[in-house]
Design a protein around this motif. Sequence first.
Motif, PDB file in Angstrom:
ATOM      1  N   ASN A 140      10.191  18.484  22.828  1.00  0.00           N
ATOM      2  CA  ASN A 140       8.647  19.655  22.805  1.00  0.00           C
ATOM      3  C   ASN A 140       8.938  20.378  21.888  1.00  0.00           C
ATOM      4  O   ASN A 140       9.705  20.238  20.645  1.00  0.00           O
ATOM      5  CB  ASN A 140       8.843  20.271  24.632  1.00  0.00           C
ATOM      6  CG  ASN A 140      10.215  20.291  23.728  1.00  0.00           C
ATOM      7  OD1 ASN A 140      10.866  21.636  23.045  1.00  0.00           O
ATOM      8  ND2 ASN A 140      11.028  20.872  25.612  1.00  0.00           N
ATOM      9  N   ALA A 141       8.117  21.327  22.139  1.00  0.00           N
ATOM     10  CA  ALA A 141       8.053  22.120  20.533  1.00  0.00           C
ATOM     11  C   ALA A 141       9.364  23.132  20.313  1.00  0.00           C
ATOM     12  O   ALA A 141       9.035  23.667  19.070  1.00  0.00           O
ATOM     13  CB  ALA A 141       7.127  23.263  21.695  1.00  0.00           C
ATOM     14  N   SER A 142      10.208  22.898  20.949  1.00  0.00           N
ATOM     15  CA  SER A 142      10.991  23.727  20.799  1.00  0.00           C
ATOM     16  C   SER A 142      12.527  22.375  20.748  1.00  0.00           C
ATOM     17  O   SER A 142      13.606  22.983  20.364  1.00  0.00           O
ATOM     18  CB  SER A 142      11.607  24.604  20.766  1.00  0.00           C
ATOM     19  OG  SER A 142      11.805  24.264  22.638  1.00  0.00           O
ATOM     20  N   THR A 143      12.219  21.675  21.067  1.00  0.00           N
ATOM     21  CA  THR A 143      13.693  20.330  20.672  1.00  0.00           C
ATOM     22  C   THR A 143      12.731  19.227  20.274  1.00  0.00           C
ATOM     23  O   THR A 143      11.861  18.498  21.014  1.00  0.00           O
ATOM     24  CB  THR A 143      13.868  20.383  22.847  1.00  0.00           C
ATOM     25  OG1 THR A 143      14.198  21.779  23.101  1.00  0.00           O
ATOM     26  CG2 THR A 143      15.173  19.096  22.259  1.00  0.00           C
ATOM     27  N   SER A 190      12.673  15.349  19.433  1.00  0.00           N
ATOM     28  CA  SER A 190      12.994  13.730  20.411  1.00  0.00           C
ATOM     29  C   SER A 190      13.552  12.899  18.733  1.00  0.00           C
ATOM     30  O   SER A 190      14.144  13.672  18.522  1.00  0.00           O
ATOM     31  CB  SER A 190      11.639  12.879  19.635  1.00  0.00           C
ATOM     32  OG  SER A 190      11.000  13.268  18.167  1.00  0.00           O
TER      33      SER A 190
END
Length: 332
Positions: free
Chosen positions: A139-142, A144
């Motif tokens: 996501n935006a902070s983690t 892939s």
Amino acid sequence: MAVPTGTVQTFQQVGIREQLSDAITMISPDETPFYTMARKGTTKSRTPEWLRDTLREPSATNINVEGDDATGNTQTQPDRLKNVVQLFDEVVIVSDTARAVETAGRQDELKYQVAKAGKALKRDVEMRITGNYASAVGNASTGSQLGGAEAWLETNVSRGSTGAAGGYNSGTGLVDAATDGTERAYTEALLKGVIKDVWDAGGQPTKIMMTGTKKQTASTFAGIATQQNEIQGERRVTVYGAVDLYKSDFGVHEFVPNRFIGSGTGRTATNGLYPGSSALVLTPNTWEVRMLQAWTVTPLARTGHAEKRLLKAELTLCCKEERANGAVADLL
């Protein structure tokens, strides 16, 4: 004899010029056999997809009456699979002063460090794509995460008790990691069983990839005889105590040692390497590494008295047909 009084010796001598070899020895291995083996491709998506299909089961009772009306048979559609790209990077920062001084073994500290970082990055990729890792969209902070080869395998897998296969989950569109089971001895019978399962499923496995320890174990299988030969009539003798090619009932398979195989969530590394509890039975043409961003070195903005370089690659592993591969897992 005694040393004459007043003799100048090196022990007291001031100003002896140092002698530093103009070469740097580096022992860290950088072979990446799985990455090298896999086909190379490109993708324009963060989650590249592909299709796989099979024929229906054969029938010996496909018997029809002459002149009878033809009726339709139920046909199946291909499976749709995907994996997630993972972004790998390494940042090198070298001060202007470090580049200006005279150094031994390299002319330019920045170029030297960039070359080292590139090799280290390839080892990261090799460890990930061979490992037992689930995929994750991020996501935006983690970031892939791509699913590794061992996680993909679910059909032709021999595991210890309490172990469970991972594999592609069509419901979530993600690859699940396998669950490690009770470890057991690595035997030829286990290996032969998985090779047969892979062949029965339609695979043509030509490589069996494992750690150095597991390769040594495989070289002691009872069916492998120790041989000796004389070298050019001399008394020196070569003893063959290793196996590079293994001939089963279903073909010839290359035993490939891989230093970076066997990693996975929850597994313990020693000196940066994993013990490798699995031997992967591989059909090479069913594996592909797809690049979203190719291997690149990019200068970063200067913010002071140093040069910065960003090395990166964004890629994923495509398992075209996991049923053409297998694993002997949970090995001591």
